[in-house]
Each structure stands twice: as C-alpha cells, then as structure tokens.
Design an enzyme around this catalytic site. Sequence first.
Site, PDB file in Angstrom:
ATOM      1  N   GLN A   1      14.573 -27.739  26.918  1.00  0.00           N
ATOM      2  CA  GLN A   1      15.966 -28.105  27.200  1.00  0.00           C
ATOM      3  C   GLN A   1      16.531 -27.335  28.399  1.00  0.00           C
ATOM      4  O   GLN A   1      17.741 -27.189  28.532  1.00  0.00           O
ATOM      5  CB  GLN A   1      16.837 -27.866  25.964  1.00  0.00           C
ATOM      6  CG  GLN A   1      16.475 -28.780  24.798  1.00  0.00           C
ATOM      7  CD  GLN A   1      17.460 -28.638  23.650  1.00  0.00           C
ATOM      8  OE1 GLN A   1      18.593 -29.115  23.697  1.00  0.00           O
ATOM      9  NE2 GLN A   1      17.028 -27.969  22.593  1.00  0.00           N
TER      10      GLN A   1
ATOM     11  N   ASP B   1      21.418 -16.221  23.296  1.00  0.00           N
ATOM     12  CA  ASP B   1      21.275 -17.634  22.935  1.00  0.00           C
ATOM     13  C   ASP B   1      21.045 -18.448  24.213  1.00  0.00           C
ATOM     14  O   ASP B   1      21.472 -18.055  25.295  1.00  0.00           O
ATOM     15  CB  ASP B   1      22.566 -18.089  22.232  1.00  0.00           C
ATOM     16  CG  ASP B   1      22.437 -19.481  21.646  1.00  0.00           C
ATOM     17  OD1 ASP B   1      21.294 -19.951  21.447  1.00  0.00           O
ATOM     18  OD2 ASP B   1      23.487 -20.101  21.391  1.00  0.00           O
ATOM     19  N   GLU B   2      20.364 -19.577  24.086  1.00  0.00           N
ATOM     20  CA  GLU B   2      20.099 -20.482  25.227  1.00  0.00           C
ATOM     21  C   GLU B   2      19.443 -19.715  26.387  1.00  0.00           C
ATOM     22  O   GLU B   2      19.825 -19.847  27.551  1.00  0.00           O
ATOM     23  CB  GLU B   2      21.400 -21.146  25.706  1.00  0.00           C
ATOM     24  CG  GLU B   2      22.171 -21.917  24.652  1.00  0.00           C
ATOM     25  CD  GLU B   2      21.522 -23.248  24.282  1.00  0.00           C
ATOM     26  OE1 GLU B   2      20.401 -23.517  24.766  1.00  0.00           O
ATOM     27  OE2 GLU B   2      22.115 -24.007  23.504  1.00  0.00           O
TER      28      GLU B   2
ATOM     29  N   LYS C   1      19.205 -23.199  15.221  1.00  0.00           N
ATOM     30  CA  LYS C   1      19.115 -21.890  15.891  1.00  0.00           C
ATOM     31  C   LYS C   1      20.354 -21.030  15.638  1.00  0.00           C
ATOM     32  O   LYS C   1      20.240 -19.816  15.490  1.00  0.00           O
ATOM     33  CB  LYS C   1      18.867 -22.049  17.395  1.00  0.00           C
ATOM     34  CG  LYS C   1      20.024 -22.618  18.194  1.00  0.00           C
ATOM     35  CD  LYS C   1      19.657 -22.720  19.666  1.00  0.00           C
ATOM     36  CE  LYS C   1      20.745 -23.383  20.471  1.00  0.00           C
ATOM     37  NZ  LYS C   1      21.996 -22.630  20.541  1.00  0.00           N
ATOM     38  N   THR C   2      21.551 -21.651  15.601  1.00  0.00           N
ATOM     39  CA  THR C   2      22.766 -20.861  15.358  1.00  0.00           C
ATOM     40  C   THR C   2      22.712 -20.236  13.969  1.00  0.00           C
ATOM     41  O   THR C   2      23.102 -19.085  13.779  1.00  0.00           O
ATOM     42  CB  THR C   2      24.026 -21.740  15.512  1.00  0.00           C
ATOM     43  OG1 THR C   2      23.986 -22.379  16.786  1.00  0.00           O
ATOM     44  CG2 THR C   2      25.288 -20.908  15.416  1.00  0.00           C
TER      45      THR C   2
ATOM     46  N   ARG D   1      20.042 -36.144  21.292  1.00  0.00           N
ATOM     47  CA  ARG D   1      21.466 -36.130  20.892  1.00  0.00           C
ATOM     48  C   ARG D   1      21.700 -37.125  19.754  1.00  0.00           C
ATOM     49  O   ARG D   1      22.694 -37.029  19.039  1.00  0.00           O
ATOM     50  CB  ARG D   1      22.385 -36.528  22.062  1.00  0.00           C
ATOM     51  CG  ARG D   1      22.392 -35.648  23.302  1.00  0.00           C
ATOM     52  CD  ARG D   1      22.512 -34.185  23.011  1.00  0.00           C
ATOM     53  NE  ARG D   1      21.200 -33.559  22.920  1.00  0.00           N
ATOM     54  CZ  ARG D   1      20.960 -32.390  22.346  1.00  0.00           C
ATOM     55  NH1 ARG D   1      21.939 -31.733  21.773  1.00  0.00           N
ATOM     56  NH2 ARG D   1      19.742 -31.880  22.315  1.00  0.00           N
TER      57      ARG D   1
END
Length: 653
Positions: A246, A215-216, A29-30, A611
């Site tokens: 998430q 973002d997020e 995503k970044t 993770r």
Amino acid sequence: MKSLNTAQEKAVRTIRGRVLVLAGAGSGKTRVIVHRIAHLIRDNGVSPQSIVGLTFTNKAAAEMRHRVESLIGAKDAKQVTLATFHSFCMQILRREIDKLGYTRHFSLYDERDLERIIQQLAKDMLGGVKELPSLAPTRAALAHAANQGLSGPGAKATSWHDQFSQDLYIRLQTTLCSHNAVSFDNLINLTIRLFEEHRDVLDRFQERFRYLMIDEYQDTNPAQFRLAQLLSQKYNNLCVVGDDDQSIYGWRGAEVSHILDFQADEIIKLEQNYRSTPTILEAANAVISHNKNRYDKKLWSDAPHKEPIEIFNAPTDVDEAQGVLDRILRFREQGFQWKDIAILYRSNALSRQFEIALINAAWKDHEKDQWIRGIPYEIFGGLGFSERSEIKDLLAYLRVIANPKDEESLLRILNVPRRGISDIFLNELTQMNRSLNQSLWDLLRDVSNGKITFPHHPKGMTGIHSFVQLISKYQKLFTSPPLHETLTSLLEEINYKKAIEEEVKSDKMREFKWENVQECVNALAQYEQENEPNLQDFVANTTLARPNFSTHLKKVNEDKLQLMTLHSAKGLEFPVCFIIGLEDHILPHEKSRELTGLEEERRLFYVGITRARKHLTLSMSRSRMRMGKAEPTNPSRFLFEIPKTLLKVTPYK
C-alpha cells in the site's frame, strides 16, 4: 487478548527489539497497535510516558487514543504520546527551539504562507520583475529537500535554477527566522537538527521515549526515517507497522525501501482480512503478485464466497457514467444507503461526467413515496473550514497576538476591518521595513509612538495606532482563561460582524459566515476543555490539523454518496465500490509511471480493490474526450492480471 488472532497476538506480545509488523489491508493493524500499548503498560509495567506512537493523520491519532482509552482508561491513555510526525515535532520544538535561535512562541506557516514569502523573495532576487516565471520547479525542489531531510535543494548547483533554488532556500530560512516562524515542511528537519546539534536534548528524549511505534511505515520519507532512527537508537525498541503493497505516496517523497529494507529482529505478517469478501481478496492478491519488490504475503478471509466482481466496458465516458448510475440505483433499491457507495478514480478530472449524472438522476424515495431529482453526493477533500476567508482572518489575529513577528498574518489583518490603511501606504510600510531590516511589527510600533511619521497618510497613521493598541491589549488579555470569551470580546471590539455585513450582500451568506466565526469561538472553547489553555498551542494545532480543523461542522452521518481519488480512499472502506476509468494512460497513469514506476501504480489499483467490502464494479470506456476530441482507449493492463473466474462481464446498460 481473546479478541486477537494468532498473528495479531504475537505482534502484541513481541515488545523488545526491532519488530516489523506487515499488516495487509483490513487485517486489524490499529487493533494490534492499541493492544500492544495496553500490553506494555498493563502487563509489563512500562510507564505510559515512555511510549510514543507516530502516524500520518490527526484522524488516525485520535482513533488510536480513543481505543487505547477504552482498554486502559483515560488517565493512563492521556500520558501516552500518540500524534502525527508533525505534531510530535511541534511538541518538542515548543520546548527546545530556543536552542536554534527562535523563541518558543513561534508561528507555524503552512503552504499558502510559504508561497507568498517565496514569491516576494523571488521578486527581490530577480530584480523586482513585474511578472514572475513559474516557481513550481523551485517549490518542488524546496519540498524535496524538506522530505529528504536535506539542508537545501541539491548539494552542488549544476544549473542556473539549482543555484537560484539554493540561494532562495537560504534566504527563506533567514526570513522565517526573522518572522519567528517555522514552515510546516520544516518541522521534522528542525527537530532532527536539534537532536544532531544538541545531543543532551536527544539523550533526554531517548530516555523518556523508550518504546517507539510507527504506523503506516511504508509512507515514511527520509526525514521521518532519520527522526525514528535518532529516537530509537539508544534502546532499539522500535516497532513499525505497515504494508509495502500500500505504498502509494512516492510522488511526495515516501520511500518503500524503508519498509522493504527494515533491519528487523522479528517479522510478523497479518494476512487475515476482516473487511472484504474472498473474491475481492483473490483479485487483489492476483494483481499485486505481479510486483517484484515486495514481501510475499496473501490476504485471506474465512467469510463465505460472494458474487464475482462486475466489469463493463462502455462506448464513451458519458455512457460509462450512466452505466455506473444505473447500478447505483439498483444498489439503493437493495437497501444500501448513499453513504455506503463510493466512486473511485485515478484523477479528479474524471469526476465531471459522474457529477453530471448524479445531479440529473431521478430516483424514488420510498419512505416519502415521492420521486426526487439529484442524488446527494460529496467530493472527498473539498474546501476545508479553515480555508474560508473569515476563519483565515480570525486565525491571523490570533497568530499575531501569539507572535507579533508573524509578518504574513500581520499583512492580512492590518486593514481588516478597514482602518484607513491604503494599499499604497501598506506598500510604503513594507518597503521601509525591508530597507531598515526591521520587523514589520517594530516599524508599526514606531509609527504608533510617533518615532516615524508619514505626513501624507494621516488616516493610515491613526489606523496603525489603534491597531497596535488593540494587539498590545489582547496580548495581555489572552494570557489568562477563558480564552474563548477573550476572542468574543475581540470580535466585538473590531466589530467584525459589521465588516462581514459590509463585505457580503446576501443575507444567507452573511449568516453562513457569521456561523463560521461562532464555530471558531466554539473550537477554542472545546480546545480549552480538553487542554491546558494556551493560545500559541491552539493556533499551532489548528494549522497542523488543516484541512481537518473543525470537521465536526460536517454532519458525520450525512447520507451522501462519496466521490474520491484512489489516493484519498486509502484507509477508508465502503460496502459498495466502483473503480472507474480503468484505461491505460489513466491507470497506470502515464506521467506518474515515469515518476514513481509501474509498481506504485499497481499498488494504487490494489488499494482501490481492497476498499470494497461486499460489492466491487470495475468500468472503462472505449473512447474518452480529451481536449475536446473523442479518442480511442485501451483497457488498463492491470485488468488482465485478475483471473477471469473472478470476473462477471456485463453490458454497460
């Protein structure tokens, strides 16, 4: 664009209207956000100053800036606004807050500053009782109001506590305004108030920031949601990136409904994962599919299938820790470094047995050909640099010099180093400043000028005079660079090194504290190199960055095994992960389940699974010590949602 997959490229090229990018864990995503910024500037002629990207951590904002620089160069990248919500609001308020009755040199109060003020106000409101009742429910009500973007806790008081919270909120805002201070919690609300009460200001910022990216987005609370709404409503170019699967911060005000109900002109799903093995992804997909309130999506990877997920059930929590330790040592023998390995858990209380096991472990260092006792480890989120008393002292000095009405900081440093101002005298001063309804700084100046005298405290009066002279002198000196040299002069004038030597007996601790002081000077010097020198901004940014301030003190490449909660692990990845304590009442956590629901607890497990890059081990124990007694446990219900074909059950030993 060549480095992007099809879905990523679509997200980058869709630049008009309301765009929802559903970015699964490890889906890049970044990369999408930074390429989208570059595409707007380079291929569409959009001014860098018209773009704002908002996120939740300083680390994420810094990484974005670094990656944008690599694509379009430092000159253009510097003009793009990439910041946390709070930093962004701070920038706006620094320019416009005078319209709300503050001056632009306001102080930023963090949670500890606020706690002290709330306690003092509560004492006054409750008639100066010697022992206050717990203020935790009151603090929670105030935080809830801030997250929700409300003007106070609750619209209508239905109980004594509701009324008390409302009255305290009003007094708190008045006190903060008199201190010319803003609380961290209230930065966003004040910006919303500014925009809603001064439409000309809102119009100016809407004209400037025509392209807004968040973002997020699944982590936004109602106040952040309202801010985004206000900024984007004129041109409607709002791109939000996030993952409803998430969303794990409901307990601090985040609302997953913001991403689920987002009115999008275009929805783009990023489902290709670049982090984990297909086995790990299949397990994560299987678990999260049991949630009903979510977008339908499945993570996938074209990486080759690897080993199954290991799972074991130990007789006790001590045995569980030993079982994890044995496996850690095997991974070490396979060539993994300690920093490649993480132990994740639902709550901090679970770390104790694992810490004991790591401290007592014996392992062979093959490079040195010797046996060593103790595996190096780090608990993620330990005591921050800015939490240390010597750094608090220095920052308090700088805050008072920047804003003398900052009463919390004044009280901290008035007798540091010692100036003969006793606690009794200090108490008399604070009582007088309240009774006169005068700022403490104005009272101190009156004492220094001889307008007000305290004949019983001659030593203290001399101390106040020297303190007022000192602050007044450095207010002038800090107006011109280099600021770090001025800070060095201040340290020498107050002889702070001697104060440390008198306070601390151990030579080693004296040296450690003085190194921290020097590091603070270095941080100011580094700030001057990267920004236009301004003391107010340095102090504000330091407060905003807690607990990340001066994290360069920690050696980034230190080889230490990581222990952390599942919440802390979000956004991180490790080649080897252990998720421990997988028992009902722990995950899902009983109290949290009541507060935020079973689906958020399942999302937390999903975050933990994703993770892991290469190896994932799940563990539990059949009995766990609670209140000094061994109690039987049941495996977490979430474990039964993972297909058995993906699991390899092994003995704990």
